[in-house]
Design a protein around this motif. Structure first.
Motif, PDB file in Angstrom:
ATOM      1  N   PRO A   1       6.727   1.173  -9.097  1.00  0.00           N
ATOM      2  CA  PRO A   1       7.893   0.442  -8.581  1.00  0.00           C
ATOM      3  C   PRO A   1       7.491  -0.583  -7.530  1.00  0.00           C
ATOM      4  N   GLU A   2       7.939  -1.803  -7.725  1.00  0.00           N
ATOM      5  CA  GLU A   2       7.719  -2.913  -6.793  1.00  0.00           C
ATOM      6  C   GLU A   2       6.237  -3.172  -6.535  1.00  0.00           C
ATOM      7  N   GLY A   3       5.371  -2.740  -7.430  1.00  0.00           N
ATOM      8  CA  GLY A   3       3.929  -2.992  -7.294  1.00  0.00           C
ATOM      9  C   GLY A   3       3.286  -2.268  -6.128  1.00  0.00           C
ATOM     10  N   ASN A   4       3.909  -1.214  -5.644  1.00  0.00           N
ATOM     11  CA  ASN A   4       3.397  -0.479  -4.493  1.00  0.00           C
ATOM     12  C   ASN A   4       2.396   0.591  -4.960  1.00  0.00           C
ATOM     13  N   VAL A   5       1.182   0.150  -5.260  1.00  0.00           N
ATOM     14  CA  VAL A   5       0.157   1.032  -5.811  1.00  0.00           C
ATOM     15  C   VAL A   5      -0.300   2.054  -4.778  1.00  0.00           C
ATOM     16  N   GLU A   6      -0.415   1.644  -3.530  1.00  0.00           N
ATOM     17  CA  GLU A   6      -0.890   2.558  -2.487  1.00  0.00           C
ATOM     18  C   GLU A   6       0.050   3.746  -2.315  1.00  0.00           C
ATOM     19  N   SER A   7       1.329   3.503  -2.357  1.00  0.00           N
ATOM     20  CA  SER A   7       2.306   4.588  -2.228  1.00  0.00           C
ATOM     21  C   SER A   7       2.231   5.524  -3.430  1.00  0.00           C
ATOM     22  N   ALA A   8       2.108   4.946  -4.611  1.00  0.00           N
ATOM     23  CA  ALA A   8       2.019   5.762  -5.825  1.00  0.00           C
ATOM     24  C   ALA A   8       0.749   6.616  -5.803  1.00  0.00           C
ATOM     25  N   TYR A   9      -0.365   6.022  -5.381  1.00  0.00           N
ATOM     26  CA  TYR A   9      -1.618   6.773  -5.306  1.00  0.00           C
ATOM     27  C   TYR A   9      -1.508   7.903  -4.290  1.00  0.00           C
ATOM     28  N   SER A  10      -0.887   7.629  -3.159  1.00  0.00           N
ATOM     29  CA  SER A  10      -0.712   8.640  -2.123  1.00  0.00           C
ATOM     30  C   SER A  10       0.140   9.799  -2.642  1.00  0.00           C
ATOM     31  N   THR A  11       1.205   9.482  -3.351  1.00  0.00           N
ATOM     32  CA  THR A  11       2.068  10.521  -3.916  1.00  0.00           C
ATOM     33  C   THR A  11       1.317  11.350  -4.948  1.00  0.00           C
ATOM     34  N   LEU A  12       0.596  10.684  -5.841  1.00  0.00           N
ATOM     35  CA  LEU A  12      -0.170  11.390  -6.864  1.00  0.00           C
ATOM     36  C   LEU A  12      -1.232  12.282  -6.235  1.00  0.00           C
ATOM     37  N   ASN A  13      -1.917  11.775  -5.230  1.00  0.00           N
ATOM     38  CA  ASN A  13      -2.938  12.552  -4.543  1.00  0.00           C
ATOM     39  C   ASN A  13      -2.324  13.791  -3.890  1.00  0.00           C
ATOM     40  N   GLY A  14      -1.145  13.646  -3.315  1.00  0.00           N
ATOM     41  CA  GLY A  14      -0.456  14.779  -2.704  1.00  0.00           C
ATOM     42  C   GLY A  14      -0.088  15.838  -3.728  1.00  0.00           C
ATOM     43  N   ILE A  15       0.385  15.403  -4.885  1.00  0.00           N
ATOM     44  CA  ILE A  15       0.748  16.343  -5.951  1.00  0.00           C
ATOM     45  C   ILE A  15      -0.493  17.086  -6.439  1.00  0.00           C
ATOM     46  N   LEU A  16      -1.574  16.359  -6.661  1.00  0.00           N
ATOM     47  CA  LEU A  16      -2.801  16.988  -7.150  1.00  0.00           C
ATOM     48  C   LEU A  16      -3.365  17.967  -6.131  1.00  0.00           C
ATOM     49  N   THR A  17      -3.272  17.627  -4.856  1.00  0.00           N
ATOM     50  CA  THR A  17      -3.779  18.501  -3.808  1.00  0.00           C
ATOM     51  C   THR A  17      -2.954  19.780  -3.734  1.00  0.00           C
ATOM     52  N   MET A  18      -1.639  19.652  -3.859  1.00  0.00           N
ATOM     53  CA  MET A  18      -0.778  20.832  -3.820  1.00  0.00           C
ATOM     54  C   MET A  18      -1.070  21.761  -4.997  1.00  0.00           C
ATOM     55  N   ASP A  19      -1.363  21.196  -6.144  1.00  0.00           N
ATOM     56  CA  ASP A  19      -1.640  22.003  -7.331  1.00  0.00           C
ATOM     57  C   ASP A  19      -3.073  22.516  -7.355  1.00  0.00           C
ATOM     58  N   GLY A  20      -3.905  22.053  -6.432  1.00  0.00           N
ATOM     59  CA  GLY A  20      -5.299  22.476  -6.410  1.00  0.00           C
ATOM     60  C   GLY A  20      -6.140  21.771  -7.453  1.00  0.00           C
ATOM     61  N   LEU A  21      -5.593  20.737  -8.064  1.00  0.00           N
ATOM     62  CA  LEU A  21      -6.314  20.022  -9.107  1.00  0.00           C
ATOM     63  C   LEU A  21      -7.307  19.012  -8.556  1.00  0.00           C
TER      64      LEU A  21
END
Length: 54
Positions: A3-23
């Motif tokens: 959304p709106e080309g905000n790659v840094e925010s998307a990467y941060s969110t994805l990284n948070g999800i992966l960290t929570m899942d232990g992936l």
């Protein structure tokens, strides 16, 4: 699409999800193994000698 080309925010969110899942650690470990396998392949280590006996 991000959304709106905000790659840094998307990467941060994805990284948070992966960290929570232990992936995240599993992905790092697999990436490291694949990288070392590729380096060994390119260096020719652990491969059978094609000219054995010559």
């Amino acid at each position: 699409m991000v959304p709106e080309g905000n790659v840094e925010s998307a990467y941060s969110t994805l990284n948070g999800i992966l960290t929570m899942d232990g992936l995240a650690e599993d992905i790092k470990r697999i990436s490291h193994i694949m990288r070392s396998d590729k380096i060994n392949f390119l260096r020719g280590k652990n491969q059978a000698d094609p000219w054995q006996g010559c």
